[in-house]
Design an enzyme around this catalytic site. Structure first.
Site, PDB file in Angstrom:
ATOM      1  N   ASP A 127       0.859  -1.187   0.000  1.00 46.57           N
ATOM      2  CA  ASP A 127       0.000   0.000   0.000  1.00 46.57           C
ATOM      3  C   ASP A 127       0.897   1.238   0.000  1.00 46.57           C
ATOM      4  O   ASP A 127       2.109   1.139   0.156  1.00 46.57           O
ATOM      5  CB  ASP A 127      -0.981  -0.025   1.168  1.00 46.57           C
ATOM      6  CG  ASP A 127      -0.284   0.030   2.510  1.00 46.57           C
ATOM      7  OD1 ASP A 127       0.930   0.286   2.544  1.00 46.57           O
ATOM      8  OD2 ASP A 127      -0.957  -0.186   3.522  1.00 46.57           O
ATOM      9  N   SER A 128       0.290   2.390  -0.209  1.00 44.66           N
ATOM     10  CA  SER A 128       1.085   3.598  -0.466  1.00 44.66           C
ATOM     11  C   SER A 128       1.715   4.192   0.787  1.00 44.66           C
ATOM     12  O   SER A 128       2.570   5.054   0.695  1.00 44.66           O
ATOM     13  CB  SER A 128       0.195   4.668  -1.088  1.00 44.66           C
ATOM     14  OG  SER A 128      -0.726   5.159  -0.125  1.00 44.66           O
ATOM     15  N   GLY A 129       1.275   3.736   1.945  1.00 47.33           N
ATOM     16  CA  GLY A 129       1.738   4.334   3.189  1.00 47.33           C
ATOM     17  C   GLY A 129       0.835   5.440   3.682  1.00 47.33           C
ATOM     18  O   GLY A 129       0.933   5.868   4.831  1.00 47.33           O
ATOM     19  N   GLY A 130      -0.059   5.900   2.826  1.00 52.44           N
ATOM     20  CA  GLY A 130      -0.919   7.024   3.195  1.00 52.44           C
ATOM     21  C   GLY A 130      -1.786   6.733   4.410  1.00 52.44           C
ATOM     22  O   GLY A 130      -1.928   7.570   5.299  1.00 52.44           O
ATOM     23  N   PHE A 131      -2.333   5.529   4.465  1.00 53.19           N
ATOM     24  CA  PHE A 131      -3.213   5.187   5.586  1.00 53.19           C
ATOM     25  C   PHE A 131      -2.473   5.316   6.912  1.00 53.19           C
ATOM     26  O   PHE A 131      -2.957   5.961   7.847  1.00 53.19           O
ATOM     27  CB  PHE A 131      -3.763   3.764   5.407  1.00 53.19           C
ATOM     28  CG  PHE A 131      -4.645   3.314   6.533  1.00 53.19           C
ATOM     29  CD1 PHE A 131      -6.013   3.546   6.492  1.00 53.19           C
ATOM     30  CD2 PHE A 131      -4.112   2.686   7.647  1.00 53.19           C
ATOM     31  CE1 PHE A 131      -6.829   3.154   7.542  1.00 53.19           C
ATOM     32  CE2 PHE A 131      -4.929   2.289   8.704  1.00 53.19           C
ATOM     33  CZ  PHE A 131      -6.281   2.528   8.647  1.00 53.19           C
ATOM     34  N   ASP A 213      -2.720   8.703  -1.616  1.00 57.71           N
ATOM     35  CA  ASP A 213      -4.006   9.392  -1.544  1.00 57.71           C
ATOM     36  C   ASP A 213      -4.183  10.006  -0.169  1.00 57.71           C
ATOM     37  O   ASP A 213      -3.501   9.615   0.777  1.00 57.71           O
ATOM     38  CB  ASP A 213      -5.139   8.395  -1.803  1.00 57.71           C
ATOM     39  CG  ASP A 213      -5.115   7.240  -0.807  1.00 57.71           C
ATOM     40  OD1 ASP A 213      -4.024   6.726  -0.511  1.00 57.71           O
ATOM     41  OD2 ASP A 213      -6.181   6.852  -0.313  1.00 57.71           O
ATOM     42  N   GLN A 263     -11.272   7.593  -3.381  1.00 64.01           N
ATOM     43  CA  GLN A 263     -11.777   8.078  -2.089  1.00 64.01           C
ATOM     44  C   GLN A 263     -13.170   8.685  -2.298  1.00 64.01           C
ATOM     45  O   GLN A 263     -13.796   8.441  -3.306  1.00 64.01           O
ATOM     46  CB  GLN A 263     -10.788   9.103  -1.511  1.00 64.01           C
ATOM     47  CG  GLN A 263      -9.461   8.484  -1.079  1.00 64.01           C
ATOM     48  CD  GLN A 263      -9.548   7.734   0.246  1.00 64.01           C
ATOM     49  OE1 GLN A 263     -10.574   7.746   0.922  1.00 64.01           O
ATOM     50  NE2 GLN A 263      -8.469   7.056   0.616  1.00 64.01           N
ATOM     51  N   GLY A 290      -4.997  -0.752 -12.292  1.00 67.58           N
ATOM     52  CA  GLY A 290      -6.099  -1.258 -11.476  1.00 67.58           C
ATOM     53  C   GLY A 290      -6.480  -0.172 -10.495  1.00 67.58           C
ATOM     54  O   GLY A 290      -5.949   0.941 -10.571  1.00 67.58           O
ATOM     55  N   ASP A 342      -7.669  -7.124   1.243  1.00 62.38           N
ATOM     56  CA  ASP A 342      -6.637  -7.422   2.230  1.00 62.38           C
ATOM     57  C   ASP A 342      -7.182  -7.060   3.593  1.00 62.38           C
ATOM     58  O   ASP A 342      -8.118  -6.269   3.704  1.00 62.38           O
ATOM     59  CB  ASP A 342      -5.365  -6.619   1.964  1.00 62.38           C
ATOM     60  CG  ASP A 342      -5.539  -5.169   2.367  1.00 62.38           C
ATOM     61  OD1 ASP A 342      -5.193  -4.823   3.508  1.00 62.38           O
ATOM     62  OD2 ASP A 342      -6.051  -4.375   1.561  1.00 62.38           O
ATOM     63  N   CYS A 380     -12.646 -27.662   8.799  1.00 60.42           N
ATOM     64  CA  CYS A 380     -11.476 -26.934   8.281  1.00 60.42           C
ATOM     65  C   CYS A 380     -10.379 -27.911   7.865  1.00 60.42           C
ATOM     66  O   CYS A 380     -10.113 -28.888   8.556  1.00 60.42           O
ATOM     67  CB  CYS A 380     -10.951 -25.975   9.342  1.00 60.42           C
ATOM     68  SG  CYS A 380      -9.538 -24.991   8.766  1.00 60.42           S
ATOM     69  N   CYS A 382      -7.133 -26.938   7.397  1.00 54.62           N
ATOM     70  CA  CYS A 382      -5.824 -26.304   7.600  1.00 54.62           C
ATOM     71  C   CYS A 382      -4.865 -27.213   8.369  1.00 54.62           C
ATOM     72  O   CYS A 382      -5.270 -28.208   8.974  1.00 54.62           O
ATOM     73  CB  CYS A 382      -5.976 -24.954   8.312  1.00 54.62           C
ATOM     74  SG  CYS A 382      -6.067 -25.045  10.116  1.00 54.62           S
ATOM     75  N   CYS A 385      -5.895 -27.580  12.100  1.00 49.62           N
ATOM     76  CA  CYS A 385      -7.045 -28.443  12.371  1.00 49.62           C
ATOM     77  C   CYS A 385      -6.786 -29.904  12.016  1.00 49.62           C
ATOM     78  O   CYS A 385      -7.450 -30.792  12.562  1.00 49.62           O
ATOM     79  CB  CYS A 385      -8.276 -27.916  11.640  1.00 49.62           C
ATOM     80  SG  CYS A 385      -8.876 -26.361  12.332  1.00 49.62           S
ATOM     81  N   HIS A 411      -4.785 -21.074  10.949  1.00 50.02           N
ATOM     82  CA  HIS A 411      -6.204 -21.437  10.837  1.00 50.02           C
ATOM     83  C   HIS A 411      -7.031 -20.266  10.284  1.00 50.02           C
ATOM     84  O   HIS A 411      -7.820 -20.442   9.341  1.00 50.02           O
ATOM     85  CB  HIS A 411      -6.758 -21.880  12.192  1.00 50.02           C
ATOM     86  CG  HIS A 411      -8.247 -22.011  12.195  1.00 50.02           C
ATOM     87  ND1 HIS A 411      -8.898 -23.106  11.676  1.00 50.02           N
ATOM     88  CD2 HIS A 411      -9.220 -21.130  12.576  1.00 50.02           C
ATOM     89  CE1 HIS A 411     -10.206 -22.923  11.765  1.00 50.02           C
ATOM     90  NE2 HIS A 411     -10.431 -21.721  12.301  1.00 50.02           N
TER      91      HIS A 411
HETATM   92 ZN    ZN Z   1      -8.271 -24.828  10.688  1.00 45.93          ZN
END
Ligand code: ZN
Length: 448
Positions: A127-131, A213, A263, A290, A342, A380, A382, A385, A411
């Protein structure tokens, strides 16, 4: 600490400031030979807007919709990259702000880029770092929470554009040229401009990067949202120009995509305008590869706002929704035309013993798990599990053992990745609505 001594470029409301250090002429898009082999293709559609597709990057393809786990500081906390591959993560997202402060983007560049540095062979995002620049320490983090935690509204101030929580010092100041901020690590003063954000992200070398942004909050006035949106538009132009210059300079590195960030907070006209402006933006032949959908959103408006934006964006470009992972939000976002997502939540809550299960989110420290000699979730697949019982993980949390974080992160990340995999398969089969009803019905008790 005082801001009095901090040099800040004078605001210029009429024109973008000259890019610092940028060449005067923008090179043509053909300047980076790798650009032509990156891109996006839609492979299936379901309903009005839900779609499946493939994003092509120099480090592999990403089948969409896709959940992109977050490794803020070039690591998904407590988990090996090999485990992320095994649980089905197709790409990872790291944070430009944190890596700029430590260890520095030049060092990551020297190491061969983010993926090589962290031993992750697949695609990466930054990400741009702006957040982080604008939210860390500013006191309104909860409203802007990247966790997007169930429509939580932390009204820390009453409609002020410069809202800061009680007891907090504002750590970032925005002007038309960029943002001056203090490091959350040691208080040092730093400055990000669109050009600097692009330079940092090119140094980090992720396959997908985002334009710098201005982040606003739902507490900002309508007037402030308008001026912030115009700043973000002018910054987007500067990001494209700097991205073009850096791409032409760095043909020894794989091509990095640049996605523009939409935004506009909760305002339909602003969101649509931002999407049209950035969707059509062209700087000497360079447009965005994008788009990211960012900024303040309330859970109940998520689908509506994403829908306004995707109405206006070009169909042939991928769209990333920043900061969601809740089960119902994922369905809502996909139905509104978002392609990737994300979120830090799956790993953050895992370290606090909260796990997702087919029938909802639970906390493993509860006494009911003390003798649950069965997996956290029977359904699950994973690593956790299939190898450990809930009773064992309960014990690890009680004993404050580090392995608890590792097992629960695996998990939770698998839970969200797998859910989005199932969403993708359902789109291809034309069965998204049925999957939504079944999944949200089991998770929340009633379908959403
Ligand atoms: Zn799991």
């Amino acid at each position: 600490m005082s801001w009095d001594h901090v040099p800040v470029t004078p605001a210029d409301a009429t024109a973008p400031a000259a890019p610092t250090g940028a060449a005067s002429a923008v090179p043509p898009p053909s300047a980076h030979p790798g650009r032509a082999s990156t891109g996006f293709a839609v492979t299936a559609q379901d309903g009005e807007k839900a779609r499946a597709g493939v994003i092509s990057t120099p480090h592999g393809e990403i089948a969409t919709p896709a959940f992109i786990p977050v490794g803020t500081k070039a690591t998904v906390k407590a988990v090996l990259p090999e485990s992320m591959t095994e649980l089905g993560a197709q790409a990872l997202l790291a944070n430009a702000y944190h890596l700029y402060l430590q260890p520095g983007h030049d060092l990551v560049d020297e190491a061969g880029g983010l993926g090589a540095f962290m031993n992750w062979p697949g695609p990466t995002y930054t990400d741009s770092g702006g957040f982080q620049v604008m939210s860390l320490g500013a006191g309104f983090k909860k409203v802007l929470s990247s966790e997007f935690s169930g429509g939580e509204k932390a009204r820390t101030a009453s409609g002020e554009d410069d809202a800061v929580a009680e007891g907090k010092e504002r750590l970032a100041h925005v002007d038309d040229d960029g943002v001056t901020f203090r490091s959350f690590i040691n208080g040092d003063v730093h400055r990000f401009t669109p050009e600097i954000s692009m330079q940092i992200q090119h140094g980090l070398g992720a396959d997908v990067t985002f334009a710098f942004d201005e982040l606003t909050t739902l507490m900002n006035s309508r007037g402030y949202q308008e001026s912030a949106l115009e700043r973000t538009r002018l910054w987007a132009i500067r990001c494209l120009a700097e991205h073009a210059r850096l791409s032409a300079d760095r043909t020894h590195r794989p091509y990095q995509q640049l996605w523009g960030v939409i935004q506009g907070a909760q305002y339909e006209d602003l969101r649509r305008k931002a999407a049209r402006d950035l969707g059509a933006m062209d700087v000497e032949g360079w447009g965005f590869d994008g788009f990211g959908i960012g900024g303040a959103l309330e859970k109940e408006n998520l689908g509506t706002i994403v829908g306004w934006v995707t109405d206006e964006l070009p169909e042939a470009k991928p769209r990333h929704l920043l900061g969601i992972s809740e089960v119902d939000d994922l369905f809502t976002a996909v139905a509104a035309g978002a392609d990737t997502f994300d979120c830090v939540s799956p790993s953050r809550v895992a370290r606090n013993s909260a796990v997702y299960t087919r029938t909802g989110r639970v906390n493993l420290t509860g006494s009911r798990y003390r003798r649950q000699f069965a997996p956290i979730d029977e359904t699950c697949d994973c690593y956790t599990c299939t190898h450990y019982t809930a009773a064992y993980v309960h014990h690890l949390f009680r004993a404050k053992e580090m392995l608890s974080s590792t097992l629960c992160t695996i998990h939770n990340e698998r839970f969200v990745v797998r859910l989005v995999d199932r969403i993708r398969a359902a789109i291809t089969a034309g069965e998204l609505d049925a999957l939504r009803e079944e999944t949200t019905g089991a998770y929340y008790g009633t379908p959403r």
